[in-house]
Design an enzyme around this catalytic site. Sequence first.
Site, PDB file in Angstrom:
ATOM      1  N   SER A 150     -11.071  -1.924  -1.462  1.00  0.00           N
ATOM      2  CA  SER A 150     -10.754  -1.522  -2.685  1.00  0.00           C
ATOM      3  C   SER A 150      -9.518  -2.250  -3.271  1.00  0.00           C
ATOM      4  O   SER A 150      -9.193  -2.397  -4.312  1.00  0.00           O
ATOM      5  CB  SER A 150     -10.374  -0.001  -2.604  1.00  0.00           C
ATOM      6  OG  SER A 150     -11.419   0.803  -2.467  1.00  0.00           O
TER       7      SER A 150
ATOM      8  N   GLU B 235      -0.361   4.524   7.141  1.00  0.00           N
ATOM      9  CA  GLU B 235       0.307   3.771   6.171  1.00  0.00           C
ATOM     10  C   GLU B 235       1.741   3.691   6.680  1.00  0.00           C
ATOM     11  O   GLU B 235       2.432   2.668   6.636  1.00  0.00           O
ATOM     12  CB  GLU B 235       0.277   4.445   4.724  1.00  0.00           C
ATOM     13  CG  GLU B 235      -1.114   4.300   4.106  1.00  0.00           C
ATOM     14  CD  GLU B 235      -2.010   5.264   4.486  1.00  0.00           C
ATOM     15  OE1 GLU B 235      -3.060   5.566   4.023  1.00  0.00           O
ATOM     16  OE2 GLU B 235      -1.731   6.204   5.041  1.00  0.00           O
TER      17      GLU B 235
ATOM     18  N   PHE C 147      -0.463   6.204  -1.395  1.00  0.00           N
ATOM     19  CA  PHE C 147       0.009   6.341  -0.109  1.00  0.00           C
ATOM     20  C   PHE C 147       0.960   5.324   0.404  1.00  0.00           C
ATOM     21  O   PHE C 147       1.809   5.653   1.288  1.00  0.00           O
ATOM     22  CB  PHE C 147      -1.332   5.898   0.724  1.00  0.00           C
ATOM     23  CG  PHE C 147      -2.600   6.419   0.239  1.00  0.00           C
ATOM     24  CD1 PHE C 147      -2.277   7.938   0.142  1.00  0.00           C
ATOM     25  CD2 PHE C 147      -3.579   6.196   0.223  1.00  0.00           C
ATOM     26  CE1 PHE C 147      -3.404   8.983  -0.273  1.00  0.00           C
ATOM     27  CE2 PHE C 147      -4.793   7.006  -0.371  1.00  0.00           C
ATOM     28  CZ  PHE C 147      -4.713   8.197  -0.583  1.00  0.00           C
TER      29      PHE C 147
ATOM     30  N   ARG D 177      -6.589  -0.256 -10.974  1.00  0.00           N
ATOM     31  CA  ARG D 177      -8.068  -0.467 -10.709  1.00  0.00           C
ATOM     32  C   ARG D 177      -8.745  -0.989 -11.763  1.00  0.00           C
ATOM     33  O   ARG D 177      -9.712  -1.427 -11.517  1.00  0.00           O
ATOM     34  CB  ARG D 177      -8.346   0.869 -10.132  1.00  0.00           C
ATOM     35  CG  ARG D 177     -10.111   1.285  -9.826  1.00  0.00           C
ATOM     36  CD  ARG D 177     -10.186   2.665  -9.932  1.00  0.00           C
ATOM     37  NE  ARG D 177     -11.307   2.920  -9.456  1.00  0.00           N
ATOM     38  CZ  ARG D 177     -12.016   3.911  -9.384  1.00  0.00           C
ATOM     39  NH1 ARG D 177     -11.388   4.857  -9.384  1.00  0.00           N
ATOM     40  NH2 ARG D 177     -13.329   4.457  -8.983  1.00  0.00           N
TER      41      ARG D 177
END
Length: 314
Positions: free
Chosen positions: A36, A57, A82, A166
């Site tokens: 991603s 993370e 995150f 995105r």
Amino acid sequence: MADVKKIATRESYGNALAELGEKYDIIVLDADLSKSTKTEVFKKKFPERFINMGIAEANMMSTAAGLASCGKTVFASSFAMFAAGRAFEQIRNSICYPCLNVKIGATHAGISVGEDGATHQCLEDISLMRTLPNMVVINPADDIEAKAAVEAAVKHNGPVYLRFGRLSVPVLFDDSYKFEIGKGVMLKEGTDVTLVATGLLVETALKASEILTNEGISARVINIATIKPIDREIIAKAAMETGALVSCEEHNIIGGLGSAVAEVLCETSPAPLMRVGTQDVFGKSGKPDKLFEDYGLTAEAIVESAKKAISLKK
């Protein structure tokens, strides 16, 4: 701009890392989201310099800090929610406090994440990151600027937060475009009002300026990719020359670009400022285009804000 090539800045991030891996000895970490975040492009090319840290993370940031303390240049990648949210303490204490050479590649920022909804639509990351001493915050508008920003981050000595999206967005610039940390770029001259935009809202601001031109209003458009350190000179000059401003961002108006611009105006050249962004609310699930309408992140909303700012001139 229907015929313009579109590419998501997260794609640009992955491609840039793979290209820069030939020139620089960089290490890339990812929190199990490489498909991603597009760091998988780097992973395939330089597997020996890529580490999947798993869904951890905070540990990833601490590991990045450890590698950087040994002289390495490290990119730590995850979704903005995150990276900036879950790992804030580690970024603050382990990266920014000692001013280490860690670059945070934060993808899937803003409401353009779409159907993933409020939990993943980070609208507070710029605010969080720009409060940290030693941190540089960059929010590129397109593929060209995103790739240039990644290389600038490699060359910069210290922490950098890079914000990527995105959604596929138009390529606005060409290879002659020059990016420099801390410098804004005037994309269009104007005398009545200045539209100060960042990230995805740069294209929207350009559209708004066209509408304003058709209505007889001259709108200057400035692209601010580096939100910290912000280009105070270009903003102060715009305030003095146009007398009214509109900030445009895919982020909460509190703490983001709007706040950064307001700070400059208060300290240098007071002028009316209207802030286009999310109005201190959470996101929701939906198609990106519909969400932009629901949250007022449209060219039409910028036009109305510009008219309001102009009306407040003394």
